[in-house]
Scaffold this motif. Sequence first.
Motif, PDB file in Angstrom:
ATOM      1  N   GLY A  39       0.830  -1.197   0.000  1.00  0.00           N
ATOM      2  CA  GLY A  39       0.000   0.000   0.000  1.00  0.00           C
ATOM      3  C   GLY A  39       0.859   1.239   0.000  1.00  0.00           C
ATOM      4  O   GLY A  39       2.027   1.205   0.369  1.00  0.00           O
ATOM      5  N   THR A  40       0.263   2.339  -0.403  1.00  0.00           N
ATOM      6  CA  THR A  40       1.006   3.591  -0.557  1.00  0.00           C
ATOM      7  C   THR A  40       1.027   4.446   0.703  1.00  0.00           C
ATOM      8  O   THR A  40       1.577   5.534   0.691  1.00  0.00           O
ATOM      9  CB  THR A  40       0.405   4.411  -1.707  1.00  0.00           C
ATOM     10  OG1 THR A  40      -0.987   4.635  -1.423  1.00  0.00           O
ATOM     11  CG2 THR A  40       0.537   3.688  -3.031  1.00  0.00           C
TER      12      THR A  40
ATOM     13  N   THR B  60      -4.740  -1.613  -4.027  1.00  0.00           N
ATOM     14  CA  THR B  60      -4.258  -1.596  -2.652  1.00  0.00           C
ATOM     15  C   THR B  60      -5.410  -1.258  -1.726  1.00  0.00           C
ATOM     16  O   THR B  60      -6.398  -0.662  -2.172  1.00  0.00           O
ATOM     17  CB  THR B  60      -3.125  -0.560  -2.476  1.00  0.00           C
ATOM     18  OG1 THR B  60      -3.618   0.727  -2.778  1.00  0.00           O
ATOM     19  CG2 THR B  60      -1.920  -0.912  -3.315  1.00  0.00           C
TER      20      THR B  60
ATOM     21  N   CYS C  58      -1.921   5.144   2.468  1.00  0.00           N
ATOM     22  CA  CYS C  58      -3.224   5.784   2.652  1.00  0.00           C
ATOM     23  C   CYS C  58      -3.879   5.281   3.946  1.00  0.00           C
ATOM     24  O   CYS C  58      -3.373   4.374   4.598  1.00  0.00           O
ATOM     25  CB  CYS C  58      -4.135   5.493   1.456  1.00  0.00           C
ATOM     26  SG  CYS C  58      -4.611   3.763   1.306  1.00  0.00           S
TER      27      CYS C  58
ATOM     28  N   CYS D 165      -4.579   1.562   3.965  1.00  0.00           N
ATOM     29  CA  CYS D 165      -3.347   0.782   4.102  1.00  0.00           C
ATOM     30  C   CYS D 165      -2.878   0.774   5.557  1.00  0.00           C
ATOM     31  O   CYS D 165      -2.446  -0.264   6.078  1.00  0.00           O
ATOM     32  CB  CYS D 165      -2.257   1.342   3.195  1.00  0.00           C
ATOM     33  SG  CYS D 165      -2.689   1.285   1.430  1.00  0.00           S
TER      34      CYS D 165
ATOM     35  N   MET E 116       5.357  -3.125  -6.030  1.00  0.00           N
ATOM     36  CA  MET E 116       3.967  -3.546  -6.243  1.00  0.00           C
ATOM     37  C   MET E 116       3.764  -4.035  -7.667  1.00  0.00           C
ATOM     38  O   MET E 116       3.153  -5.079  -7.898  1.00  0.00           O
ATOM     39  CB  MET E 116       3.013  -2.395  -5.934  1.00  0.00           C
ATOM     40  CG  MET E 116       2.904  -2.091  -4.465  1.00  0.00           C
ATOM     41  SD  MET E 116       1.705  -0.776  -4.203  1.00  0.00           S
ATOM     42  CE  MET E 116       2.511   0.108  -2.882  1.00  0.00           C
TER      43      MET E 116
ATOM     44  N   GLU F  19       5.708  -0.124   0.305  1.00  0.00           N
ATOM     45  CA  GLU F  19       5.099   1.082  -0.237  1.00  0.00           C
ATOM     46  C   GLU F  19       5.650   1.464  -1.600  1.00  0.00           C
ATOM     47  O   GLU F  19       5.138   2.373  -2.237  1.00  0.00           O
ATOM     48  CB  GLU F  19       5.272   2.243   0.754  1.00  0.00           C
ATOM     49  CG  GLU F  19       4.542   1.997   2.061  1.00  0.00           C
ATOM     50  CD  GLU F  19       4.666   3.151   3.053  1.00  0.00           C
ATOM     51  OE1 GLU F  19       5.461   4.080   2.802  1.00  0.00           O
ATOM     52  OE2 GLU F  19       3.961   3.105   4.064  1.00  0.00           O
ATOM     53  N   SER F  20       6.647   0.761  -2.069  1.00  0.00           N
ATOM     54  CA  SER F  20       7.274   1.060  -3.353  1.00  0.00           C
ATOM     55  C   SER F  20       6.366   0.634  -4.502  1.00  0.00           C
ATOM     56  O   SER F  20       5.966  -0.534  -4.596  1.00  0.00           O
ATOM     57  CB  SER F  20       8.616   0.321  -3.457  1.00  0.00           C
ATOM     58  OG  SER F  20       9.051   0.263  -4.791  1.00  0.00           O
ATOM     59  N   LEU F  21       6.058   1.596  -5.376  1.00  0.00           N
ATOM     60  CA  LEU F  21       5.232   1.274  -6.541  1.00  0.00           C
ATOM     61  C   LEU F  21       5.925   0.253  -7.442  1.00  0.00           C
ATOM     62  O   LEU F  21       5.263  -0.616  -8.016  1.00  0.00           O
ATOM     63  CB  LEU F  21       4.897   2.543  -7.318  1.00  0.00           C
ATOM     64  CG  LEU F  21       3.957   3.520  -6.614  1.00  0.00           C
ATOM     65  CD1 LEU F  21       3.767   4.771  -7.457  1.00  0.00           C
ATOM     66  CD2 LEU F  21       2.620   2.871  -6.323  1.00  0.00           C
TER      67      LEU F  21
END
Length: 80
Positions: free
Chosen positions: A8-9, A51, A11, A14, A43, A38-40
Amino acid sequence: MVLVEIFGTGCARCKRMNRNVEIAVGDLEIDAEIRKIESLDAMIERGVMLTPALYVDGEAKVVGHVPCVEDIKQILLGEK
Protein backbone atom coordinates in the motif's frame (compact mmCIF):
# COMPACT_ATOMS: atom_id res chain seq x y z
CA MET A 1 7.78 -18.05 10.81
CA VAL A 2 5.01 -16.56 8.70
CA LEU A 3 5.85 -13.77 6.25
CA VAL A 4 3.06 -11.19 6.07
CA GLU A 5 3.39 -8.47 3.44
CA ILE A 6 1.15 -5.43 3.27
CA PHE A 7 1.24 -3.57 -0.04
CA GLY A 8 0.00 0.00 0.00
CA THR A 9 1.01 3.59 -0.56
CA GLY A 10 0.41 4.74 3.00
CA CYS A 11 -3.22 5.78 2.65
CA ALA A 12 -5.69 5.49 5.53
CA ARG A 13 -6.91 2.07 4.35
CA CYS A 14 -3.35 0.78 4.10
CA LYS A 15 -2.61 2.00 7.62
CA ARG A 16 -5.80 0.33 8.89
CA MET A 17 -4.74 -2.94 7.20
CA ASN A 18 -1.36 -2.73 8.91
CA ARG A 19 -2.96 -2.07 12.29
CA ASN A 20 -5.42 -4.97 11.86
CA VAL A 21 -2.58 -7.33 10.89
CA GLU A 22 -0.52 -6.31 13.92
CA ILE A 23 -3.51 -6.90 16.22
CA ALA A 24 -4.25 -10.31 14.64
CA VAL A 25 -0.63 -11.45 14.90
CA GLY A 26 -0.45 -10.26 18.50
CA ASP A 27 -3.72 -11.94 19.46
CA LEU A 28 -2.65 -15.24 17.89
CA GLU A 29 0.84 -14.96 19.37
CA ILE A 30 2.37 -16.37 16.19
CA ASP A 31 5.91 -15.88 14.97
CA ALA A 32 5.45 -13.54 12.01
CA GLU A 33 7.48 -11.01 10.11
CA ILE A 34 5.32 -8.10 8.97
CA ARG A 35 6.63 -6.11 6.01
CA LYS A 36 5.06 -2.89 4.74
CA ILE A 37 5.77 -2.41 1.06
CA GLU A 38 5.10 1.08 -0.24
CA SER A 39 7.27 1.06 -3.35
CA LEU A 40 5.23 1.27 -6.54
CA ASP A 41 7.98 -0.60 -8.39
CA ALA A 42 7.75 -3.49 -5.89
CA MET A 43 3.97 -3.55 -6.24
CA ILE A 44 4.17 -3.67 -10.03
CA GLU A 45 6.82 -6.37 -9.86
CA ARG A 46 4.52 -8.52 -7.70
CA GLY A 47 1.45 -7.81 -9.84
CA VAL A 48 -0.41 -5.81 -7.20
CA MET A 49 -2.97 -3.71 -9.06
CA LEU A 50 -5.21 -2.65 -6.15
CA THR A 51 -4.26 -1.60 -2.65
CA PRO A 52 -4.21 -2.40 0.09
CA ALA A 53 -3.12 -5.96 -0.56
CA LEU A 54 -2.26 -8.66 1.96
CA TYR A 55 0.12 -11.47 1.06
CA VAL A 56 0.94 -14.36 3.38
CA ASP A 57 4.02 -16.42 2.58
CA GLY A 58 4.08 -14.97 -0.93
CA GLU A 59 0.42 -15.72 -1.73
CA ALA A 60 -2.18 -13.01 -2.29
CA LYS A 61 -4.94 -13.33 0.30
CA VAL A 62 -6.74 -9.97 0.15
CA VAL A 63 -6.66 -7.32 -2.57
CA GLY A 64 -8.45 -3.99 -2.67
CA HIS A 65 -10.12 -3.93 0.72
CA VAL A 66 -9.35 -4.07 4.44
CA PRO A 67 -10.39 -7.26 6.21
CA CYS A 68 -11.40 -7.15 9.85
CA VAL A 69 -9.07 -8.55 12.52
CA GLU A 70 -11.07 -11.79 12.78
CA ASP A 71 -10.80 -12.41 9.03
CA ILE A 72 -7.05 -11.82 9.16
CA LYS A 73 -6.78 -14.33 12.01
CA GLN A 74 -8.56 -16.93 9.89
CA ILE A 75 -6.23 -16.20 6.98
CA LEU A 76 -3.15 -16.56 9.20
CA LEU A 77 -4.46 -19.84 10.59
CA GLY A 78 -5.01 -21.10 7.05
CA GLU A 79 -8.78 -21.23 7.38
CA LYS A 80 -9.47 -18.85 4.47
